[in-house]
Write an enzyme that holds these catalytic residues in place. Sequence first.
Site, PDB file in Angstrom:
ATOM      1  N   GLU A  34      35.390  -4.031 -19.817  1.00 27.79           N
ATOM      2  CA  GLU A  34      36.855  -4.093 -20.324  1.00 27.79           C
ATOM      3  C   GLU A  34      37.775  -3.075 -19.982  1.00 27.79           C
ATOM      4  OE1 GLU A  34      38.106  -7.312 -20.535  1.00 27.79           O
ATOM      5  OE2 GLU A  34      36.569  -7.732 -22.171  1.00 27.79           O
ATOM      6  N   HIS A  35      38.912  -3.372 -19.272  1.00 25.99           N
ATOM      7  CA  HIS A  35      39.768  -2.251 -19.110  1.00 25.99           C
ATOM      8  C   HIS A  35      39.282  -1.320 -18.035  1.00 25.99           C
ATOM      9  CE1 HIS A  35      43.122  -3.296 -21.654  1.00 25.99           C
ATOM     10  NE2 HIS A  35      42.175  -3.678 -22.514  1.00 25.99           N
ATOM     11  N   THR A  36      38.289  -1.875 -17.237  1.00 22.83           N
ATOM     12  CA  THR A  36      37.844  -1.061 -15.987  1.00 22.83           C
ATOM     13  C   THR A  36      38.186  -1.522 -14.675  1.00 22.83           C
ATOM     14  OG1 THR A  36      36.030  -2.750 -16.051  1.00 22.83           O
ATOM     15  CG2 THR A  36      35.459  -0.852 -17.204  1.00 22.83           C
ATOM     16  N   ALA A 122      45.181 -17.429 -24.940  1.00 23.55           N
ATOM     17  CA  ALA A 122      44.068 -16.942 -25.808  1.00 23.55           C
ATOM     18  C   ALA A 122      43.310 -15.684 -25.175  1.00 23.55           C
ATOM     19  CB  ALA A 122      43.177 -18.279 -26.086  1.00 23.55           C
ATOM     20  N   LEU A 124      41.981 -16.136 -21.900  1.00 21.50           N
ATOM     21  CA  LEU A 124      40.951 -16.704 -21.207  1.00 21.50           C
ATOM     22  C   LEU A 124      41.661 -17.073 -19.697  1.00 21.50           C
ATOM     23  CD1 LEU A 124      39.267 -19.088 -23.706  1.00 21.50           C
ATOM     24  CD2 LEU A 124      38.371 -16.899 -23.146  1.00 21.50           C
ATOM     25  N   SER A 125      42.769 -16.261 -19.337  1.00 27.42           N
ATOM     26  CA  SER A 125      43.069 -16.359 -17.984  1.00 27.42           C
ATOM     27  C   SER A 125      43.638 -17.799 -17.606  1.00 27.42           C
ATOM     28  CB  SER A 125      42.170 -15.753 -16.872  1.00 27.42           C
ATOM     29  OG  SER A 125      42.108 -14.572 -16.974  1.00 27.42           O
ATOM     30  N   ASP A 171      40.654 -11.120 -13.293  1.00 22.66           N
ATOM     31  CA  ASP A 171      40.850 -12.525 -13.496  1.00 22.66           C
ATOM     32  C   ASP A 171      40.979 -13.311 -12.664  1.00 22.66           C
ATOM     33  OD1 ASP A 171      41.264 -11.192 -16.156  1.00 22.66           O
ATOM     34  OD2 ASP A 171      43.482 -11.709 -16.302  1.00 22.66           O
TER      35      ASP A 171
HETATM   36  C1  GLA Z   1      43.563  -8.365 -18.862  1.00 24.80           C
HETATM   37  C2  GLA Z   1      43.917  -8.032 -17.497  1.00 24.80           C
HETATM   38  C3  GLA Z   1      42.793  -7.892 -16.610  1.00 24.80           C
HETATM   39  C4  GLA Z   1      41.880  -6.763 -17.287  1.00 24.80           C
HETATM   40  C5  GLA Z   1      41.633  -7.114 -18.947  1.00 24.80           C
HETATM   41  C6  GLA Z   1      40.874  -5.940 -19.397  1.00 24.80           C
HETATM   42  O1  GLA Z   1      42.790  -9.687 -19.078  1.00 24.80           O
HETATM   43  O2  GLA Z   1      44.563  -9.405 -16.924  1.00 24.80           O
HETATM   44  O3  GLA Z   1      42.975  -7.523 -15.516  1.00 24.80           O
HETATM   45  O4  GLA Z   1      42.363  -5.399 -17.056  1.00 24.80           O
HETATM   46  O5  GLA Z   1      43.074  -7.373 -19.504  1.00 24.80           O
HETATM   47  O6  GLA Z   1      39.656  -5.697 -19.031  1.00 24.80           O
END
Ligand code: GLA
Length: 381
Positions: A34-36, A122, A124-125, A171
């Site tokens: 996450e956040h990588t 939520a 979930l993209s 995503d």
């Molecule tokens: C959101 C962003 C992703 C990612 C995450 C954190 O979902 O859309 O690109 O940076 O945060 O991992």
Amino acid sequence: MNIREKVLQAFQAEYGGDPTWITRSPGRVNIIGEHTDYNDGFALPMAIDYATWVALKPRSDRVVQATALDKGQMLEFNLDDISKGKGGWEEYLTGVAWALQGEGHQLGGWEGVFAGDVPIGAGLSSSAALELALARGFCLVSDLEWDPRRMALVCQKAENHWVGVNSGIMDQMVSACGKEGYALLIDCRSLETSQVPLPESARVVILDTSTRRGLVDSAYNERRAQCEAVACHFNADALRDVTQEQLLDKAGIMNTLLYQRARHVISENQRVLEAVEALERGDAESLGRLMNESHRSLRDDYQVSREELDQMVEIAQDEPGCYGARMTGGGFGGCAIALVDADQVEDFEYNVPRKYLRQTGLEPKVYVSRASDGTSYEVFS
Ligand code: GLA
């Protein structure tokens, strides 16, 4: 009625015949990493069973006419005259067209309808699902080659520069490239991917806390800027290139907050690689432990969790059969994810929402999802 049927029937009712194609692109949940992504690092998401579907047929002119079934709204525009609208779903449609044309592609017009069941807001993209399903449609209509990586980048460009959300590439990549039964290891620098098998004995449970916070928020951009500042301090292109030892060396002299932010990213990259090894051995316990560590790091070092997410994660972690749990996605609201023994998942699904409701007064939602395929389409006529 499933969503595919819904868009098919709505298309037939609106246009008096079958569509030429139906495209589908899924939402995602991030297992770890996450956040990588915006630090050129590693992420291990999976595409989920929830998706956006578009039923469409080509037009002979350069007009696009699309109806958002869930909103009961229609947008019509000419590809020679794309302008920003009032926000919302319309920006994803015009944004994808804008980004594709920006790459020099000659697009054709089309008409159609779309709908989806990825929960909106939520984490979930749902936006990546919509972008990729629309991009797939544009490529079919315009006879363009489908290169999932390139298309993920095009859709990210639409999101960053048209919609105005500064997200990374995770995503769009997993919505485009996901594979049924597998998590997707993404090297966010090279965009190389590999499929990693998920354990047969465990289920991925998505726990929606019913709390929300948009990505447009400054906190996301602030984290990005902090990561860039540390990379710059080390003369590195990205935090991907900074080692734990190098960071430790500066522990005494570096601003504490920046140090914590970098410690999260660097350790999270390492956890992704260890998670892949664990999955390759079918070792759900080690994966669960890494997920728990990831949550701690996101909560304490990166500080992107919130009370309800922490409560949900703790309730899940205490439940029998839970290998591990963590917040997932950008943070500040939305979903947690738990890895749960397949034999105990029913009790888990029953107990966790009740305990969460009792503690927080909020009604959560629970989704058990298999890993699904990325962007796809079927031909009708
Ligand atoms: C959101 C962003 C992703 C990612 C995450 C954190 O979902 O859309 O690109 O940076 O945060 O991992």
